[in-house]
Design a protein around this motif. Sequence first.
Motif, mmCIF file in Angstrom:
data_model
loop_
_atom_site.group_PDB
_atom_site.id
_atom_site.type_symbol
_atom_site.label_atom_id
_atom_site.label_comp_id
_atom_site.label_asym_id
_atom_site.label_seq_id
_atom_site.Cartn_x
_atom_site.Cartn_y
_atom_site.Cartn_z
ATOM 1 N N ASN A 327 0.827 -1.211 0.000
ATOM 2 C CA ASN A 327 0.000 0.000 0.000
ATOM 3 C C ASN A 327 0.862 1.262 0.000
ATOM 4 O O ASN A 327 0.508 2.273 -0.611
ATOM 5 N N VAL A 328 2.004 1.179 0.704
ATOM 6 C CA VAL A 328 2.916 2.326 0.730
ATOM 7 C C VAL A 328 3.527 2.537 -0.655
ATOM 8 O O VAL A 328 3.691 3.672 -1.122
ATOM 9 N N ASP A 329 3.857 1.440 -1.349
ATOM 10 C CA ASP A 329 4.374 1.553 -2.718
ATOM 11 C C ASP A 329 3.330 2.175 -3.651
ATOM 12 O O ASP A 329 3.648 3.005 -4.509
ATOM 13 N N GLU A 330 2.068 1.742 -3.459
ATOM 14 C CA GLU A 330 0.990 2.318 -4.266
ATOM 15 C C GLU A 330 0.836 3.812 -3.973
ATOM 16 O O GLU A 330 0.601 4.623 -4.880
ATOM 17 N N LEU A 331 0.981 4.175 -2.695
ATOM 18 C CA LEU A 331 0.918 5.586 -2.303
ATOM 19 C C LEU A 331 2.027 6.385 -2.989
ATOM 20 O O LEU A 331 1.810 7.516 -3.424
ATOM 21 N N ARG A 332 3.215 5.756 -3.098
ATOM 22 C CA ARG A 332 4.332 6.444 -3.766
ATOM 23 C C ARG A 332 3.984 6.741 -5.226
ATOM 24 O O ARG A 332 4.233 7.841 -5.720
ATOM 25 N N HIS A 333 3.404 5.751 -5.932
ATOM 26 C CA HIS A 333 3.032 5.950 -7.337
ATOM 27 C C HIS A 333 1.973 7.052 -7.469
ATOM 28 O O HIS A 333 2.051 7.902 -8.363
ATOM 29 N N ILE A 334 0.990 7.004 -6.577
ATOM 30 C CA ILE A 334 -0.070 8.024 -6.614
ATOM 31 C C ILE A 334 0.525 9.405 -6.346
ATOM 32 O O ILE A 334 0.183 10.395 -7.005
ATOM 33 N N THR A 335 1.427 9.468 -5.366
ATOM 34 C CA THR A 335 2.057 10.750 -5.017
ATOM 35 C C THR A 335 2.860 11.310 -6.185
ATOM 36 O O THR A 335 2.776 12.506 -6.503
ATOM 37 N N ASP A 336 3.630 10.443 -6.847
ATOM 38 C CA ASP A 336 4.427 10.898 -7.996
ATOM 39 C C ASP A 336 3.535 11.450 -9.104
ATOM 40 O O ASP A 336 3.833 12.491 -9.704
ATOM 41 N N HIS A 337 2.418 10.734 -9.377
ATOM 42 C CA HIS A 337 1.503 11.200 -10.425
ATOM 43 C C HIS A 337 0.843 12.515 -10.023
ATOM 44 O O HIS A 337 0.692 13.444 -10.839
ATOM 45 N N LEU A 338 0.446 12.591 -8.764
ATOM 46 C CA LEU A 338 -0.202 13.812 -8.270
ATOM 47 C C LEU A 338 0.750 15.005 -8.376
ATOM 48 O O LEU A 338 0.343 16.106 -8.766
ATOM 49 N N ILE A 339 2.016 14.787 -8.051
ATOM 50 C CA ILE A 339 3.004 15.866 -8.137
ATOM 51 C C ILE A 339 3.142 16.348 -9.577
ATOM 52 O O ILE A 339 3.185 17.558 -9.849
ATOM 53 N N ARG A 340 3.195 15.400 -10.529
ATOM 54 C CA ARG A 340 3.320 15.782 -11.941
ATOM 55 C C ARG A 340 2.116 16.610 -12.392
ATOM 56 O O ARG A 340 2.261 17.616 -13.089
ATOM 57 N N VAL A 341 0.915 16.169 -11.984
ATOM 58 C CA VAL A 341 -0.299 16.883 -12.378
ATOM 59 C C VAL A 341 -0.317 18.287 -11.783
ATOM 60 O O VAL A 341 -0.643 19.272 -12.461
ATOM 61 N N ILE A 342 0.056 18.406 -10.500
ATOM 62 C CA ILE A 342 0.049 19.714 -9.840
ATOM 63 C C ILE A 342 1.080 20.646 -10.471
ATOM 64 O O ILE A 342 0.818 21.834 -10.667
ATOM 65 N N VAL A 343 2.242 20.094 -10.817
ATOM 66 C CA VAL A 343 3.277 20.908 -11.466
ATOM 67 C C VAL A 343 2.778 21.434 -12.816
ATOM 68 O O VAL A 343 2.953 22.608 -13.153
ATOM 69 N N GLU A 344 2.124 20.556 -13.597
ATOM 70 C CA GLU A 344 1.592 20.976 -14.893
ATOM 71 C C GLU A 344 0.470 21.999 -14.719
ATOM 72 O O GLU A 344 0.375 22.973 -15.472
ATOM 73 N N LEU A 345 -0.387 21.762 -13.713
ATOM 74 C CA LEU A 345 -1.470 22.701 -13.438
ATOM 75 C C LEU A 345 -0.907 24.058 -13.026
ATOM 76 O O LEU A 345 -1.369 25.113 -13.493
ATOM 77 N N GLN A 346 0.088 24.026 -12.162
ATOM 78 C CA GLN A 346 0.733 25.270 -11.723
ATOM 79 C C GLN A 346 1.331 26.020 -12.913
ATOM 80 O O GLN A 346 1.163 27.236 -13.054
ATOM 81 N N ASP A 347 2.007 25.282 -13.792
ATOM 82 C CA ASP A 347 2.624 25.903 -14.960
ATOM 83 C C ASP A 347 1.567 26.515 -15.871
ATOM 84 O O ASP A 347 1.743 27.622 -16.394
ATOM 85 N N SER A 348 0.442 25.810 -16.041
ATOM 86 C CA SER A 348 -0.626 26.318 -16.908
ATOM 87 C C SER A 348 -1.258 27.578 -16.339
ATOM 88 O O SER A 348 -1.507 28.549 -17.067
ATOM 89 N N VAL A 349 -1.513 27.578 -15.033
ATOM 90 C CA VAL A 349 -2.121 28.759 -14.406
ATOM 91 C C VAL A 349 -1.160 29.939 -14.452
ATOM 92 O O VAL A 349 -1.559 31.089 -14.678
ATOM 93 N N MET A 350 0.124 29.657 -14.257
ATOM 94 C CA MET A 350 1.123 30.720 -14.342
ATOM 95 C C MET A 350 1.129 31.348 -15.731
ATOM 96 O O MET A 350 1.228 32.568 -15.885
ATOM 97 N N LYS A 351 0.999 30.498 -16.760
ATOM 98 C CA LYS A 351 0.999 31.012 -18.132
ATOM 99 C C LYS A 351 -0.238 31.860 -18.401
ATOM 100 O O LYS A 351 -0.184 32.822 -19.161
ATOM 101 N N VAL A 352 -1.375 31.479 -17.786
ATOM 102 C CA VAL A 352 -2.596 32.270 -17.957
ATOM 103 C C VAL A 352 -2.398 33.672 -17.372
ATOM 104 O O VAL A 352 -2.897 34.666 -17.915
ATOM 105 N N ARG A 353 -1.661 33.753 -16.275
ATOM 106 C CA ARG A 353 -1.408 35.052 -15.633
ATOM 107 C C ARG A 353 -0.372 35.878 -16.386
ATOM 108 O O ARG A 353 -0.240 37.065 -16.142
ATOM 109 N N MET A 354 0.371 35.227 -17.264
ATOM 110 C CA MET A 354 1.437 35.922 -17.977
ATOM 111 C C MET A 354 0.871 36.786 -19.101
ATOM 112 O O MET A 354 -0.044 36.380 -19.818
ATOM 113 N N LEU A 355 1.442 37.963 -19.247
ATOM 114 C CA LEU A 355 1.077 38.859 -20.338
ATOM 115 C C LEU A 355 2.349 39.301 -21.048
ATOM 116 O O LEU A 355 3.392 39.459 -20.415
ATOM 117 N N PRO A 356 2.287 39.525 -22.365
ATOM 118 C CA PRO A 356 3.462 40.089 -23.033
ATOM 119 C C PRO A 356 3.720 41.496 -22.516
ATOM 120 O O PRO A 356 2.793 42.298 -22.360
#
Length: 678
Positions: A327-356
Amino acid sequence: MESSSLPELTGLFLDEVEEQLQIMEQEILKLEQYGESEETIQSLFRAAHTLKGSSATMGFDEMKRLTHELEHVLDRLRNRHLRATKSLINLLFKGLDQLRVLKAEFAEGVGTYTEIGPLLEELQHAADGEADPVEGRNEVPEAFLFTGDPAIVSKVQDALESGLKVYEIEVHLSPDCPMKSARGLVIHNQLDAWGDLLEAAPTLEELRREESFSFTALRFLLATDADPSRLKEALLSLMDITDVTVSNYHPLKQSHRFERMSIPSDEPEKRTISPTIAERGRGAQTIRVDVERLENLMNLVGELVIDQTRISQVERVLHHRYLSDENVDELRHITDHLIRVIVELQDSVMKVRMLPIEQLFTRFPRMVRDLAQSLKKEVDLVIEGGETELDRTVIEEITDPLIHLIRNAVDHGIEPAEERKRLGKTTKGRLRIRAAHEENQVVITVEDDGAGIDPVKMKESARLKGIITEEELKRLSDQEAVYLIFRPGFSTASSVSDISGRGVGMDIVRNHIEKLNGVIDIESKPGEGTRFKIKLPLTLAIITGLLIKLSGRTFILPMSSVVEIVRMPPEAVQTIKGDTVVVIRDRVLPVIWLHDYFHLPRVPQKKNHHPIVVVGIAEKRFALMVDELMGNQEVVVKSLGTYIGKVVGISGATILGDGRVALILETAGIDQLIRRKW
């Protein structure tokens, strides 16, 4: 219709007005620089027509009436009944400024608006040809007839390379001329004898084919070595000709890389301008989103980033405690995926806030034009890197400092034309504004080729004002003397103008930039010019921070302020004249124990090497003694709130992975604390 009756519709209307006003400002500047190109006038006309329709829909009668008169003037200009003289250009700018005033009054919902009657009369007189439509015809103005046809441009370049001059010539016939076609043929043949006739309207074939014309003017593009005044004199000597205009020809070109503006200029040169907002927007699919929604979305992403750090920490603890648990190994996989999704979400929201940053840069051509005219100076403005993206909050905060630097450059940096000529420079000064990404920062430079900053004068002025002691003055290098400009109340100007005073308020400029976790540097050579270089973080919402420990407490230093990290033996820290210093890379740096400023006990070091963080503010460098380095990570900046208020040396706080709160240090504030203690 009241501006408050339909808030959503009002917001859309105001956004549309601002966009069209920006287009109008850009196109009027083009009209002034490059003359009456059909594309420029048509773009102006479309913008005025759009505003008229939008304001009529909103029941905004004042704006509708004003745009109607502007539209009428532009229609007359488009049909060649008017000329783009200096007075007409200034009148168009006056109309543009009044539209901005009306927009602001509408947004405030005042219900009453500034009187526009006198301006409407001016526009009506201008449309009737009563606004000096032939002003400046005794000189050789900029060209306005042919607008960048590749074939014509090629012919022009060949002619210029062979040493010829290229002129646009407009010949006005008397309205009662009985044989206009015949007279046109005579003029055509006369000009053909003076040089190489590159283009004509009407063409020679049209003149021969038609028996009668309703035209009253003929236009020609001529390559010749003849004097323009002799050309004009020869044409005026012919019968049935009422007026002749001879103009320098410069083809209008476009580039997406940078835009350029000259104020004023009589020298032929290649010019490049950026596309209008309308041109850039073609084909793009966009929607307008309320800023508050973006802010709320950014806050939610910030919370996710905090939780991501905490989940990662919990996962690591459980992994070490229960190595064989699936179960701890499964938690590690879920955590890694969640981190990737949050990083991508953060990057996307940051780009929305960006203006030339071009949205900010578009304000400067008009400002520089007006300043140059009021100061009777010639300024060539070059803007580069407008496509560089920056967080909208940072753009808002950096606006005032940039305006101050630009006004200083035009007012006190660039010399008058006569002075520049005496010094062997071109009469036209150069002001360059550039933005670019460097690593995880945006670098903005404001550079002029004016008088520069004289370190000798800086030292003398600082001594007379008592800003610096005689002893400090002796130790001051020329480069350090230039930075005296940032001292409060410092100025080298003999008299302060109502535009700017070089040095007056420069301390505020630096403080403003440092509050953004930015840095401003100066490079200047007397007689050659000055360059201000500003480094800013991409965003203020999420920063990369260095985690340090002081007396068991965790603090965060913005990585944008960290110059380097070193470990040195205790004996490397020395005392000179009562001040603790350390020598790093052949430079003597003051050593600062933050413990003393935050009333924390110093912790004796058990290791042979002490961690030292070198922090930089502009030209200043100082070494911070810390107890422990814990690595760097992205942190969400949270305000301390109104209850705590502003604390010197602290810019905010964040929540760490273990749920504890860590304070984020402000480098500029630390510098203030140090100066207070000294």
